[in-house]
Design a protein around this motif. Structure first.
Motif, mmCIF file in Angstrom:
data_model
loop_
_atom_site.group_PDB
_atom_site.id
_atom_site.type_symbol
_atom_site.label_atom_id
_atom_site.label_comp_id
_atom_site.label_asym_id
_atom_site.label_seq_id
_atom_site.Cartn_x
_atom_site.Cartn_y
_atom_site.Cartn_z
ATOM 1 N N ALA A 198 55.508 43.731 46.571
ATOM 2 C CA ALA A 198 56.311 44.952 46.401
ATOM 3 C C ALA A 198 55.497 46.068 45.752
ATOM 4 C CB ALA A 198 57.556 44.660 45.570
ATOM 5 N N LEU A 199 54.572 45.710 44.855
ATOM 6 C CA LEU A 199 53.837 46.743 44.124
ATOM 7 C C LEU A 199 52.460 47.031 44.717
ATOM 8 C CD1 LEU A 199 54.558 45.762 40.395
ATOM 9 C CD2 LEU A 199 55.842 47.308 41.861
ATOM 10 N N GLY A 200 51.818 46.021 45.280
ATOM 11 C CA GLY A 200 50.391 46.148 45.583
ATOM 12 C C GLY A 200 50.050 46.834 46.894
ATOM 13 N N ASP A 201 48.811 47.323 46.957
ATOM 14 C CA ASP A 201 48.217 47.751 48.232
ATOM 15 C C ASP A 201 47.519 46.553 48.875
ATOM 16 O OD1 ASP A 201 48.771 50.561 48.102
ATOM 17 O OD2 ASP A 201 47.215 50.721 46.566
ATOM 18 N N ARG A 202 47.214 45.572 48.026
ATOM 19 C CA ARG A 202 46.492 44.397 48.488
ATOM 20 C C ARG A 202 46.833 43.244 47.558
ATOM 21 N NH1 ARG A 202 40.694 43.480 47.977
ATOM 22 N NH2 ARG A 202 40.613 45.434 46.837
ATOM 23 N N VAL A 203 46.924 42.042 48.107
ATOM 24 C CA VAL A 203 47.183 40.852 47.291
ATOM 25 C C VAL A 203 46.019 39.888 47.482
ATOM 26 C CG1 VAL A 203 48.734 38.895 46.866
ATOM 27 C CG2 VAL A 203 49.698 41.099 47.561
ATOM 28 N N ALA A 204 45.348 39.540 46.379
ATOM 29 C CA ALA A 204 44.245 38.583 46.454
ATOM 30 C C ALA A 204 44.726 37.263 45.857
ATOM 31 C CB ALA A 204 43.039 39.100 45.682
ATOM 32 N N ILE A 205 44.322 36.173 46.488
ATOM 33 C CA ILE A 205 44.726 34.849 45.991
ATOM 34 C C ILE A 205 43.544 34.155 45.352
ATOM 35 C CG2 ILE A 205 45.668 32.591 46.608
ATOM 36 C CD1 ILE A 205 46.905 33.799 49.018
ATOM 37 N N LEU A 206 43.745 33.688 44.119
ATOM 38 C CA LEU A 206 42.728 32.868 43.465
ATOM 39 C C LEU A 206 43.064 31.395 43.683
ATOM 40 C CD1 LEU A 206 41.982 34.466 39.957
ATOM 41 C CD2 LEU A 206 40.504 34.434 41.949
ATOM 42 N N ALA A 207 42.035 30.591 43.922
ATOM 43 C CA ALA A 207 42.222 29.164 44.158
ATOM 44 C C ALA A 207 42.565 28.451 42.861
ATOM 45 C CB ALA A 207 40.932 28.581 44.730
ATOM 46 N N ALA A 208 43.074 27.220 42.983
ATOM 47 C CA ALA A 208 43.289 26.380 41.808
ATOM 48 C C ALA A 208 41.941 26.116 41.146
ATOM 49 C CB ALA A 208 43.932 25.058 42.232
ATOM 50 N N GLY A 209 41.943 26.060 39.806
ATOM 51 C CA GLY A 209 40.695 25.794 39.089
ATOM 52 C C GLY A 209 40.391 24.321 39.064
ATOM 53 N N PRO A 210 39.299 23.848 38.530
ATOM 54 C CA PRO A 210 38.201 24.689 38.034
ATOM 55 C C PRO A 210 37.418 25.333 39.186
ATOM 56 C CG PRO A 210 37.605 22.366 37.953
ATOM 57 C CD PRO A 210 39.028 22.422 38.427
ATOM 58 N N ARG A 211 36.463 26.164 38.814
ATOM 59 C CA ARG A 211 35.626 26.883 39.784
ATOM 60 C C ARG A 211 36.482 27.673 40.756
ATOM 61 N NH1 ARG A 211 30.570 24.879 39.050
ATOM 62 N NH2 ARG A 211 30.509 22.869 38.001
ATOM 63 N N SER A 212 37.484 28.330 40.227
ATOM 64 C CA SER A 212 38.354 29.137 41.082
ATOM 65 C C SER A 212 37.581 30.284 41.710
ATOM 66 C CB SER A 212 39.496 29.696 40.237
ATOM 67 O OG SER A 212 40.298 30.528 41.026
ATOM 68 N N PRO B 219 47.651 29.942 41.001
ATOM 69 C CA PRO B 219 48.378 28.988 40.167
ATOM 70 C C PRO B 219 48.060 29.131 38.685
ATOM 71 C CG PRO B 219 46.766 27.867 41.558
ATOM 72 C CD PRO B 219 46.752 29.299 41.959
ATOM 73 N N THR B 220 48.945 28.635 37.868
ATOM 74 C CA THR B 220 48.739 28.734 36.428
ATOM 75 C C THR B 220 47.423 28.056 36.010
ATOM 76 O OG1 THR B 220 49.689 28.259 34.272
ATOM 77 C CG2 THR B 220 50.206 26.687 35.993
ATOM 78 N N GLY B 221 46.718 28.697 35.118
ATOM 79 C CA GLY B 221 45.471 28.121 34.609
ATOM 80 C C GLY B 221 44.271 28.302 35.522
ATOM 81 N N CYS B 222 44.422 29.073 36.619
ATOM 82 C CA CYS B 222 43.309 29.147 37.572
ATOM 83 C C CYS B 222 42.238 30.136 37.128
ATOM 84 C CB CYS B 222 43.807 29.501 38.968
ATOM 85 S SG CYS B 222 44.313 31.213 39.168
ATOM 86 N N GLY B 223 42.576 31.036 36.210
ATOM 87 C CA GLY B 223 41.540 31.948 35.728
ATOM 88 C C GLY B 223 41.866 33.421 35.922
ATOM 89 N N LYS B 224 43.130 33.731 36.130
ATOM 90 C CA LYS B 224 43.519 35.126 36.370
ATOM 91 C C LYS B 224 43.259 35.998 35.141
ATOM 92 C CE LYS B 224 47.789 33.932 37.426
ATOM 93 N NZ LYS B 224 47.641 32.492 37.218
ATOM 94 N N SER B 225 43.754 35.532 33.980
ATOM 95 C CA SER B 225 43.549 36.327 32.762
ATOM 96 C C SER B 225 42.067 36.424 32.424
ATOM 97 C CB SER B 225 44.298 35.703 31.581
ATOM 98 O OG SER B 225 45.677 35.671 31.839
ATOM 99 N N THR B 226 41.346 35.352 32.721
ATOM 100 C CA THR B 226 39.906 35.347 32.439
ATOM 101 C C THR B 226 39.204 36.448 33.236
ATOM 102 O OG1 THR B 226 40.045 32.977 32.046
ATOM 103 C CG2 THR B 226 37.865 33.851 32.506
#
Ligand SMILES: Nc1ncnc2c1ncn2[C@@H]1O[C@H](COP(=O)(O)OP(=O)(O)OP(=O)(O)O)[C@@H](O)[C@H]1O
Ligand SMILES: [Mg+2]
Length: 276
Positions: free
Chosen positions: A214-228, A55-62
């Motif tokens: 469509a692009l990945g070999d694997r898809v990882a899911i990050l949890a909603a933040g904080p402490r994602s 989800p947005t703001g969960c820490g992906k870019s971080t």
């Protein structure tokens, strides 16, 4: 939450070289007292394409910035090709969401920047940049400035700029989200074509679950933040080469989509609840 992952029915997506290229080990990232991500563990093999959704703001870019060495983890380590990341990495190609071209430089000059910092002599820089612009379909556009290009063409220049130096790792932060759907499909296929020529480790962040599968070999899911943290990771065992528009019609794609969405949906809902 053990969800059945679709069993591969045919050849897996290429023989992956299993040497780890990126290892994220127990990484925690904080901004002051705010703990954005906690105890994240992820490994990306050489030649593997990892897509991260959350989800947005969960820490992906971080997390991506920790790999690039732009942000320092509060705890844990990031290792690239056996060497701990201690500062900004130059073995990395970074494809940003926003236009990252220098507006006062032409296409070719922007692409050359990818080599300039590596100390490649100017004649060789020019020649390799010409070749890369041709490779991304921009022959004849070498001397245009970014404002004289379409959004898709600017994205092609950025792709050439990120890939020209032959980085060990390619990081992508929602690179195609600003494009219309047709251009996005074209660019995704283009990216897959270039990547298949010379497979690198890729970490791509996206909001778009269809794009991730469509692009990945694997898809990882990050949890909603904080402490994602990483809550689940799904292998995508769909054969390559793939056509991103066609693969979405494959029943295995749809099963996988349903499985991943069942897991991701709860996190997206949590992130909305926390915003109020
Ligand atoms: N420099 C910063 N200072 C303080 N807080 C920050 C900083 N950068 C990010 N954050 C916070 O850390 C959390 C994670 O941010 P991040 O940009 O990694 O999210 P994201 O998953 O990439 O979101 P999006 O999908 O919207 O791009 C957010 O709550 C954000 O507000
Ligand atoms: Mg982000």
């Amino acid at each position: 939450m053990a969800l059945a992952v679709v069993k591969p029915m045919s050849v897996p997506s290429g023989e992956l070289n299993k040497r780890p290229m990126v290892s994220i080990d127990a990484v925690t990232m904080s901004f002051g007292s705010y703990v954005a991500v906690q105890d994240v563990n992820l490994t990306v093999a050489d030649g593997e394409f990892l897509a991260i959704v959350g989800p947005t703001g969960c820490g992906k870019s971080t997390v991506l910035n920790a790999i690039a060495g732009l942000l320092k983890p509060a705890n844990g380590t990031v290792v690239i090709d056996g060497a701990p990341v201690k500062g900004v990495q130059n073995d990395i190609g970074y494809l940003f969401q926003q236009d990252a071209l220098l507006p006062w430089k032409t296409s070719i000059e922007n692409v050359e920047l990818g080599l300039l910092f590596k100390g490649v002599p100017s004649a060789e820089r020019r020649e390799r940049s010409m070749n890369w612009l041709a490779k991304v379909g921009l022959k004849g556009f070498e001397h245009r400035y970014p404002h004289q290009l379409s959004g898709g063409q600017r994205k092609r220049v950025q792709m050439a700029q990120a890939l020209i130096s032959g980085p060990k790792v390619i990081l992508m932060d929602e690179p195609f989200s600003a494009l219309d759907i047709h251009t996005r499909h074209l660019m995704q296929n283009e990216l897959l074509r270039l990547w298949q020529e010379e497979r690198r480790a890729v970490v791509m962040i996206t909001h778009d679950l269809e794009e991730a599968i469509a692009l990945g070999d694997r898809v990882a899911i990050l949890a909603a933040g904080p402490r994602s943290r990483v809550i689940e990771s799904f292998p995508v065992e769909l054969e390559r080469p793939r056509d991103v528009a066609e693969i979405k019609l494959d029943p295995r794609f749809m099963d996988l989509y349903r499985n991943i969405w069942a897991s991701l949906r709860g996190e997206v809902e949590k992130s909305y609840e926390r915003r109020d």
